[in-house]
Design a protein around this motif. Structure first.
Motif, PDB file in Angstrom:
ATOM      1  N   VAL A 195       6.050  -4.125 -23.587  1.00 11.32           N
ATOM      2  CA  VAL A 195       7.017  -4.215 -22.645  1.00 11.32           C
ATOM      3  C   VAL A 195       8.144  -5.036 -22.960  1.00 11.32           C
ATOM      4  O   VAL A 195       9.334  -4.747 -22.888  1.00 11.32           O
ATOM      5  N   SER A 198      10.177  -3.741 -25.784  1.00 11.58           N
ATOM      6  CA  SER A 198      10.985  -2.801 -25.350  1.00 11.58           C
ATOM      7  C   SER A 198      12.416  -3.244 -24.719  1.00 11.58           C
ATOM      8  O   SER A 198      13.511  -2.769 -24.957  1.00 11.58           O
ATOM      9  N   ARG A 199      12.084  -4.302 -23.795  1.00 13.53           N
ATOM     10  CA  ARG A 199      13.322  -4.975 -23.336  1.00 13.53           C
ATOM     11  C   ARG A 199      14.113  -5.655 -24.196  1.00 13.53           C
ATOM     12  O   ARG A 199      15.422  -5.466 -24.176  1.00 13.53           O
TER      13      ARG A 199
END
Length: 232
Positions: A195, A198-199
């Motif tokens: 996560v 990805s950010r």
């Protein structure tokens, strides 16, 4: 940015020192066991070590210090101990400690002493900025820009990017990220890294023709302008 090992069995004290170092933008890894502390001190590269004298598991701070110096390792070590008598301070320094601070202590004094150790240890100029292709990370004012465009990052995202930049063109494993960016010494069995990557990728690579953050399937991640790791 420093990579710091804190060998301290007192959980509250270790948390206090680690959080303080992280607030200053450094990587802090905590070991609360003498044997593990010894293994990590001698087997990994650290910019400095904060070392308690009295530790569990039959390996105390002086044994760690002596082993480090006998192996020829010159990592700066600040001994942080409740043993405050003159002869104890002398023993700590004679065993190879570069500085000795007694508990209780003020974090500002600890930080000042660590900065002094780092100034003495580094013969060259301190690394203040990292660059890969058109991506720049300023470690002093914690700013990031790509092709002249500023990129706003959350504190965890900045630590993650700084770690990837410090290890540019090297494959970084999930374990390395968990330990150095999240200070986890276990696998939380979550997708927290995916996560966050990805950010970070959205902020760093979106809108640019050349992707810099690459996934190495089954292993981890790589920050590189070519998508390939440098030859060993």
């Amino acid at each position: 940015m420093w990579r710091c090992l804190i060998v301290e069995d007192d959980a509250e004290n270790a948390r206090y020192v680690a959080e303080g170092l992280r607030e200053h933008g450094h990587v802090a890894v905590v070991c609360r066991d003498g044997m593990e502390g010894l293994q990590r001190a001698v087997s990994e590269a650290w910019d400095l070590i904060v070392l308690d004298r009295m530790l569990p598991n039959e390996v105390d701070g002086l044994a760690i210090l002596s082993t480090l110096r006998n192996l020829g390792k010159k990592t700066p070590v600040l001994v942080l101990s409740a043993l405050s008598a003159l002869d104890e301070r002398v023993r700590g320094l004679n065993a190879g400690g570069d500085d000795y601070l007694t508990k209780p202590f003020a974090f500002s004094e600890l930080m000042a002493r660590l900065e002094a150790l780092m100034r003495r240890a580094r013969s060259g100029p301190e690394v203040r900025e990292l660059q890969v292709a058109d991506l720049r990370v300023n470690l002093v004012n914690r700013s990031v820009e790509r092709a002249g465009t500023a990129i706003a990052l959350q504190p965890r995202e900045f630590r993650l990017l700084a770690y990837l930049m410090t290890h540019a063109r090297q494959v970084v494993t999930r374990t390395m990220l968990l330990e150095s960016v999240w200070d986890y010494h276990f696998d939380p069995q979550t997708n927290v890294i995916d996560v966050q990557i990805s950010r970070l990728r959205q902020k760093v690579d979106t809108g640019f023709a050349l992707p810099l953050i690459h996934t190495v399937r089954g292993v981890g991640y790589l920050l590189s302008e070519t998508g390939e790791a440098a030859a060993a």
